[in-house]
Design a protein around this motif. Structure first.
Motif, PDB file in Angstrom:
ATOM      1  N   GLU A  56       0.853  -1.101   0.161  1.00  0.00           N
ATOM      2  CA  GLU A  56      -0.082  -0.157   0.115  1.00  0.00           C
ATOM      3  C   GLU A  56       0.864   1.128   0.027  1.00  0.00           C
ATOM      4  OE1 GLU A  56      -2.772  -0.017   3.195  1.00  0.00           O
ATOM      5  OE2 GLU A  56      -3.189  -2.164   3.060  1.00  0.00           O
ATOM      6  N   THR A  57       0.406   2.430  -0.575  1.00  0.00           N
ATOM      7  CA  THR A  57       0.980   3.679  -0.523  1.00  0.00           C
ATOM      8  C   THR A  57       1.024   3.982   0.912  1.00  0.00           C
ATOM      9  OG1 THR A  57      -0.899   4.860  -0.899  1.00  0.00           O
ATOM     10  CG2 THR A  57       0.425   4.350  -2.717  1.00  0.00           C
ATOM     11  N   VAL A  63       5.242   5.796  -2.570  1.00  0.00           N
ATOM     12  CA  VAL A  63       5.646   4.213  -2.668  1.00  0.00           C
ATOM     13  C   VAL A  63       7.121   4.207  -2.581  1.00  0.00           C
ATOM     14  CG1 VAL A  63       5.693   1.965  -3.823  1.00  0.00           C
ATOM     15  CG2 VAL A  63       3.565   3.437  -3.746  1.00  0.00           C
ATOM     16  N   SER A  64       7.614   3.379  -1.612  1.00  0.00           N
ATOM     17  CA  SER A  64       9.260   3.435  -1.633  1.00  0.00           C
ATOM     18  C   SER A  64       9.554   1.994  -2.531  1.00  0.00           C
ATOM     19  CB  SER A  64       9.479   3.076  -0.168  1.00  0.00           C
ATOM     20  OG  SER A  64      10.985   3.216  -0.220  1.00  0.00           O
TER      21      SER A  64
END
Length: 104
Positions: A56-57, A63-64
């Protein structure tokens, strides 16, 4: 020059001599990537591979992605890779069904 990924032989026929490639995998490593980014200039194409470890963001919408590999190649090598990869994916979809991807 045409490439034959299955046999490792290259050549165009005619007056050019064909050669056989010996694949040396002694120093090869294997990495997993579920993210790729590509950029290019007139002289080179760069492929960046990484892994998105989160499903999930974050709260900030980001987002990594952990970048793990960068491959730099000539535009000619990139074009040959495109042709070979297109053929491999066409064969995959013939066997297993069409892959539907988000084109974002």
């Amino acid at each position: 020059m045409a490439d034959d990924a299955a046999t490792g032989k290259t050549g165009t026929g005619g007056d050019r001599r064909s050669s056989e490639i010996e694949w040396n995998d002694g120093a090869m490593t294997t990495d997993f990537a579920n993210v790729v980014n590509i950029q290019g200039t007139r002289e080179q194409i760069e492929l960046f591979f990484g892994t998105n470890r989160s499903w999930e963001t974050g709260k900030d919408g980001k987002v990594s992605v952990d970048l793990t590999n960068r491959i730099i190649m000539t535009p000619y090598a990139a074009k040959r890779m495109l042709m070979i990869l297109s053929g491999v994916l066409r064969e995959y979809e013939t066997r297993h069904g069409v892959l539907k991807v988000d084109e974002r």
